[in-house]
Design a protein around this motif. Structure first.
Motif, PDB file in Angstrom:
ATOM      1  N   LEU A   1       0.829  -1.201   0.000  1.00 14.03           N
ATOM      2  CA  LEU A   1       0.000   0.000   0.000  1.00 14.03           C
ATOM      3  C   LEU A   1       0.867   1.256   0.000  1.00 14.03           C
ATOM      4  O   LEU A   1       0.582   2.211  -0.729  1.00 14.03           O
ATOM      5  CB  LEU A   1      -0.921   0.000   1.226  1.00 14.03           C
ATOM      6  N   GLY A   2       1.938   1.260   0.791  1.00 13.70           N
ATOM      7  CA  GLY A   2       2.837   2.409   0.788  1.00 13.70           C
ATOM      8  C   GLY A   2       3.468   2.628  -0.570  1.00 13.70           C
ATOM      9  O   GLY A   2       3.575   3.763  -1.049  1.00 13.70           O
ATOM     10  N   LEU A   3       3.884   1.540  -1.215  1.00 14.23           N
ATOM     11  CA  LEU A   3       4.509   1.640  -2.534  1.00 14.23           C
ATOM     12  C   LEU A   3       3.504   2.083  -3.594  1.00 14.23           C
ATOM     13  O   LEU A   3       3.766   3.003  -4.387  1.00 14.23           O
ATOM     14  CB  LEU A   3       5.101   0.280  -2.911  1.00 14.23           C
ATOM     15  N   GLY A   4       2.325   1.456  -3.612  1.00 13.73           N
ATOM     16  CA  GLY A   4       1.341   1.726  -4.655  1.00 13.73           C
ATOM     17  C   GLY A   4       0.780   3.136  -4.599  1.00 13.73           C
ATOM     18  O   GLY A   4       0.688   3.826  -5.624  1.00 13.73           O
ATOM     19  N   ILE A   5       0.398   3.572  -3.422  1.00  9.19           N
ATOM     20  CA  ILE A   5      -0.164   4.916  -3.295  1.00  9.19           C
ATOM     21  C   ILE A   5       0.849   5.965  -3.718  1.00  9.19           C
ATOM     22  O   ILE A   5       0.516   6.956  -4.386  1.00  9.19           O
ATOM     23  CB  ILE A   5      -0.626   5.164  -1.836  1.00  9.19           C
ATOM     24  N   THR A   6       2.111   5.767  -3.358  1.00  8.48           N
ATOM     25  CA  THR A   6       3.138   6.753  -3.707  1.00  8.48           C
ATOM     26  C   THR A   6       3.356   6.814  -5.210  1.00  8.48           C
ATOM     27  O   THR A   6       3.464   7.903  -5.789  1.00  8.48           O
ATOM     28  CB  THR A   6       4.457   6.417  -2.990  1.00  8.48           C
ATOM     29  N   TRP A   7       3.435   5.677  -5.874  1.00  7.83           N
ATOM     30  CA  TRP A   7       3.563   5.695  -7.332  1.00  7.83           C
ATOM     31  C   TRP A   7       2.392   6.439  -7.975  1.00  7.83           C
ATOM     32  O   TRP A   7       2.580   7.247  -8.889  1.00  7.83           O
ATOM     33  CB  TRP A   7       3.604   4.256  -7.859  1.00  7.83           C
ATOM     34  N   MET A   8       1.195   6.156  -7.493  1.00  5.18           N
ATOM     35  CA  MET A   8       0.015   6.808  -8.054  1.00  5.18           C
ATOM     36  C   MET A   8       0.075   8.320  -7.870  1.00  5.18           C
ATOM     37  O   MET A   8      -0.162   9.090  -8.816  1.00  5.18           O
ATOM     38  CB  MET A   8      -1.248   6.254  -7.393  1.00  5.18           C
ATOM     39  N   ILE A   9       0.407   8.781  -6.667  1.00  6.06           N
ATOM     40  CA  ILE A   9       0.412  10.208  -6.374  1.00  6.06           C
ATOM     41  C   ILE A   9       1.504  10.929  -7.145  1.00  6.06           C
ATOM     42  O   ILE A   9       1.276  12.001  -7.732  1.00  6.06           O
ATOM     43  CB  ILE A   9       0.567  10.450  -4.859  1.00  6.06           C
ATOM     44  N   VAL A  10       2.713  10.379  -7.163  1.00  2.00           N
ATOM     45  CA  VAL A  10       3.819  11.027  -7.873  1.00  2.00           C
ATOM     46  C   VAL A  10       3.497  11.155  -9.364  1.00  2.00           C
ATOM     47  O   VAL A  10       3.730  12.205  -9.982  1.00  2.00           O
ATOM     48  CB  VAL A  10       5.140  10.260  -7.655  1.00  2.00           C
ATOM     49  N   ALA A  11       2.954  10.097  -9.955  1.00  5.29           N
ATOM     50  CA  ALA A  11       2.607  10.141 -11.368  1.00  5.29           C
ATOM     51  C   ALA A  11       1.505  11.166 -11.636  1.00  5.29           C
ATOM     52  O   ALA A  11       1.569  11.929 -12.608  1.00  5.29           O
ATOM     53  CB  ALA A  11       2.173   8.763 -11.851  1.00  5.29           C
ATOM     54  N   PHE A  12       0.495  11.217 -10.770  1.00  7.10           N
ATOM     55  CA  PHE A  12      -0.596  12.168 -10.974  1.00  7.10           C
ATOM     56  C   PHE A  12      -0.109  13.603 -10.813  1.00  7.10           C
ATOM     57  O   PHE A  12      -0.459  14.478 -11.616  1.00  7.10           O
ATOM     58  CB  PHE A  12      -1.746  11.904 -10.009  1.00  7.10           C
ATOM     59  N   VAL A  13       0.678  13.871  -9.781  1.00  4.88           N
ATOM     60  CA  VAL A  13       1.172  15.237  -9.564  1.00  4.88           C
ATOM     61  C   VAL A  13       2.022  15.694 -10.743  1.00  4.88           C
ATOM     62  O   VAL A  13       1.906  16.838 -11.210  1.00  4.88           O
ATOM     63  CB  VAL A  13       1.972  15.318  -8.243  1.00  4.88           C
ATOM     64  N   THR A  14       2.867  14.809 -11.257  1.00  4.00           N
ATOM     65  CA  THR A  14       3.691  15.154 -12.415  1.00  4.00           C
ATOM     66  C   THR A  14       2.825  15.428 -13.636  1.00  4.00           C
ATOM     67  O   THR A  14       3.050  16.401 -14.374  1.00  4.00           O
ATOM     68  CB  THR A  14       4.680  14.016 -12.714  1.00  4.00           C
ATOM     69  N   LEU A  15       1.819  14.597 -13.859  1.00  4.74           N
ATOM     70  CA  LEU A  15       0.899  14.807 -14.973  1.00  4.74           C
ATOM     71  C   LEU A  15       0.160  16.134 -14.824  1.00  4.74           C
ATOM     72  O   LEU A  15       0.023  16.900 -15.790  1.00  4.74           O
ATOM     73  CB  LEU A  15      -0.095  13.645 -15.028  1.00  4.74           C
ATOM     74  N   ARG A  16      -0.309  16.414 -13.617  1.00  4.88           N
ATOM     75  CA  ARG A  16      -1.016  17.675 -13.375  1.00  4.88           C
ATOM     76  C   ARG A  16      -0.127  18.884 -13.630  1.00  4.88           C
ATOM     77  O   ARG A  16      -0.543  19.857 -14.260  1.00  4.88           O
ATOM     78  CB  ARG A  16      -1.536  17.711 -11.934  1.00  4.88           C
ATOM     79  N   GLN A  17       1.105  18.832 -13.173  1.00  2.14           N
ATOM     80  CA  GLN A  17       2.017  19.961 -13.370  1.00  2.14           C
ATOM     81  C   GLN A  17       2.294  20.201 -14.851  1.00  2.14           C
ATOM     82  O   GLN A  17       2.328  21.353 -15.308  1.00  2.14           O
ATOM     83  CB  GLN A  17       3.335  19.711 -12.637  1.00  2.14           C
ATOM     84  N   THR A  18       2.505  19.134 -15.616  1.00  7.80           N
ATOM     85  CA  THR A  18       2.846  19.299 -17.023  1.00  7.80           C
ATOM     86  C   THR A  18       1.657  19.761 -17.855  1.00  7.80           C
ATOM     87  O   THR A  18       1.832  20.430 -18.874  1.00  7.80           O
ATOM     88  CB  THR A  18       3.392  17.991 -17.611  1.00  7.80           C
ATOM     89  N   GLU A  19       0.454  19.425 -17.435  1.00  9.98           N
ATOM     90  CA  GLU A  19      -0.737  19.801 -18.190  1.00  9.98           C
ATOM     91  C   GLU A  19      -1.277  21.187 -17.839  1.00  9.98           C
ATOM     92  O   GLU A  19      -2.063  21.751 -18.585  1.00  9.98           O
ATOM     93  CB  GLU A  19      -1.845  18.765 -17.947  1.00  9.98           C
ATOM     94  N   THR A  20      -0.861  21.739 -16.707  1.00  4.58           N
ATOM     95  CA  THR A  20      -1.463  22.967 -16.199  1.00  4.58           C
ATOM     96  C   THR A  20      -0.651  24.193 -16.592  1.00  4.58           C
ATOM     97  O   THR A  20       0.564  24.214 -16.384  1.00  4.58           O
ATOM     98  CB  THR A  20      -1.566  22.910 -14.663  1.00  4.58           C
ATOM     99  N   PRO A  21      -1.284  25.238 -17.150  1.00  5.14           N
ATOM    100  CA  PRO A  21      -0.560  26.474 -17.439  1.00  5.14           C
ATOM    101  C   PRO A  21      -0.046  27.123 -16.157  1.00  5.14           C
ATOM    102  O   PRO A  21      -0.600  26.929 -15.073  1.00  5.14           O
ATOM    103  CB  PRO A  21      -1.600  27.356 -18.134  1.00  5.14           C
ATOM    104  N   HIS A  22       1.004  27.912 -16.290  1.00  7.12           N
ATOM    105  CA  HIS A  22       1.669  28.470 -15.115  1.00  7.12           C
ATOM    106  C   HIS A  22       0.713  29.299 -14.256  1.00  7.12           C
ATOM    107  O   HIS A  22       0.762  29.220 -13.023  1.00  7.12           O
ATOM    108  CB  HIS A  22       2.853  29.334 -15.557  1.00  7.12           C
ATOM    109  N   ARG A  23      -0.157  30.065 -14.883  1.00 11.61           N
ATOM    110  CA  ARG A  23      -1.022  30.965 -14.113  1.00 11.61           C
ATOM    111  C   ARG A  23      -2.022  30.222 -13.238  1.00 11.61           C
ATOM    112  O   ARG A  23      -2.580  30.788 -12.288  1.00 11.61           O
ATOM    113  CB  ARG A  23      -1.777  31.904 -15.055  1.00 11.61           C
ATOM    114  N   LEU A  24      -2.240  28.910 -13.503  1.00  6.94           N
ATOM    115  CA  LEU A  24      -3.225  28.131 -12.749  1.00  6.94           C
ATOM    116  C   LEU A  24      -2.592  27.099 -11.817  1.00  6.94           C
ATOM    117  O   LEU A  24      -3.318  26.355 -11.158  1.00  6.94           O
ATOM    118  CB  LEU A  24      -4.166  27.401 -13.717  1.00  6.94           C
ATOM    119  N   GLN A  25      -1.269  27.037 -11.751  1.00  4.36           N
ATOM    120  CA  GLN A  25      -0.617  25.972 -10.988  1.00  4.36           C
ATOM    121  C   GLN A  25      -1.113  25.903  -9.543  1.00  4.36           C
ATOM    122  O   GLN A  25      -1.397  24.825  -9.022  1.00  4.36           O
ATOM    123  CB  GLN A  25       0.899  26.176 -11.009  1.00  4.36           C
TER     124      GLN A  25
END
Length: 417
Positions: A326-350
């Motif tokens: 659970l510790g491993l899986g949740i962390t992989w999911m969160i790190v991947a989602f946060v990275t995806l969110r950052q790359t998709e979001t324009p700077h003014r909305l970060q």
């Protein structure tokens, strides 16, 4: 998916490369200091409340005070987008140091209200830090280094959550709550001073097309739900995090009736989960490099589902294995989602998008924990665990469907705005 976008997604740097960037290295150092103080305080405050009042309910309300600011995350996100994010982080850390100091005035139950007010205000600073820091990382690093940077910060966070509460509890036992408060204030003061020296070129502020206060405040949530690539992963994270809330509610029943251990055994489970969460943060960028962001999310969710199922067994070995997975899986999911969110979001909305995502992370967990606690007296805990497992595994569908839609032509990575 085109060859160019596939190449872009597989172009993921290493942890060493991320740490070679001096501004990020300094930010990571500041993150260590602030997290040390934060982790020392948040558990100890509940112990202190229990000692002052003798009430488990009062101690539980401490966590409510820590969680309620999630409702105001869109407002804190707007602050992070309105001003230079480095300045926001500096002022916010100095403010956090000042906010906890009134706790030094509390010596008995007559000033309980001051504890709740201070904890509530203090928790708000945490959401503001998350929103501002997300945008600052986006500004200081190229896309290929976002995944390792997010993984490293996650590992720092999880590692200190194992160590700092023990130190905080030790200080409290030896010298009282004043020592913990002063340690926390000193950590945030030091963090602010480190961040003053941070050198990063933030993009110029862009005009916000949303004219009304309501539209500016809700811009992050509207972006998350409208973006084709983020919509599915957001739903996946929402469901999976909600599932962990149910597990929090049934954990003590599973420990008592499943593996026949005392309630204190929860500390062992949390430690095992934390150790593998640290490992998850350190390995997330390598997994993303080989399989991509959405597939990493799906793998993390799948591991989490398997982990939750193991909590229904009466085998101590499998139970501990579930905690690790659970510790491993949740962390992989969160790190991947946060990275995806950052790359998709324009700077003014970060800031606002980060805050909206944090809202989606925290509220369902609180709700399902309450539902799980109310159902425990009516339903066998193993049925709740298996139902949670099923929900978690089904949550893989949105992110995988989104992956297929992206492969048919949607852009994998947006350009920085």
């Amino acid at each position: 998916m085109t060859d160019d976008t596939a190449t872009a997604e597989n172009d993921v740097g290493t942890n060493r490369e991320a740490l070679a960037v001096r501004p990020f290295r300094r930010l990571a150092g500041a993150w260590v200091v602030s997290n040390f103080g934060d982790s020392a305080l948040y558990i100890t405050a509940a112990i202190w409340m229990k000692d002052l009042t003798g009430s488990n309910s009062a101690a539980g309300l401490t966590f409510v005070a820590l969680g309620l600011p999630a409702l105001f995350a869109p407002l804190t996100g707007q602050l992070a987008d309105r001003f230079p994010r480095k300045n926001v982080l500096v002022v916010n850390n100095f403010a956090a140091a000042a906010i906890v100091l009134p706790l030094l005035l509390v010596h008995d139950s007559r000033l309980l209200w001051l504890i709740f007010v201070s904890i509530f205000l203090y928790a708000n600073t945490g959401y503001l830090t998350a929103a501002a820091q997300s945008g600052l990382i986006r500004a200081m690093l190229p896309d290929r280094l976002l995944a390792p940077a997010n993984g490293l910060l996650s590992s720092i966070d999880q590692g200190l959550r194992i160590i700092s509460p023990l130190i905080g509890a030790g200080l409290y036992a030896l010298w009282g709550m004043d020592a913990v408060v002063l340690l926390t204030a000193a950590c945030f003061l030091a963090t602010g001073l480190v961040l003053v020296t941070l050198q990063v070129d933030e993009p110029a502020r862009e005009p916000d097309p949303d004219e009304t206060f309501w539209r500016r405040t809700t811009a992050g949530l509207r972006f998350l739900t409208a973006n084709v690539r983020l919509r599915g992963p957001l739903l996946t994270v929402f469901i999976c995090i909600a599932a962990t809330g149910m597990i929090n509610a049934v954990a003590f029943a599973a420990i008592e009736y499943g593996v026949h251990k005392p309630p204190e055994f929860i500390s062992v489970i949390v430690s095992l989960q934390g150790v593998l969460a640290v490992a998850g943060g350190l390995t997330a960028s390598r997994v993303i490099k080989f399989v991509g962001l959405e597939t990493t999310m799906a793998a993390g969710v799948g591991l989490s589902g398997l982990a939750i199922a193991l909590f229904a067994t009466d085998s101590l070995m499998l139970f501990c294995l579930g905690s690790c997975l659970l510790g491993l899986g949740i962390t992989w999911m969160i790190v991947a989602f946060v990275t995806l969110r950052q790359t998709e979001t324009p700077h003014r909305l970060q800031g606002r998008v980060s805050a909206a995502a944090n809202l989606a992370f925290n509220l369902p967990q609180v709700f399902t924990a309450a539902v799980g606690a109310s159902l425990l007296g009516l339903v066998d805990y193993r049925i709740l665990i298996l139902a949670t497992t099923l929900a978690c595994l089904l949550s893989m569908i949105p992110v995988l469907r989104g992956r297929r839609r992206t492969a048919r032509g949607a852009p994998e990575f947006s350009q920085k705005s």
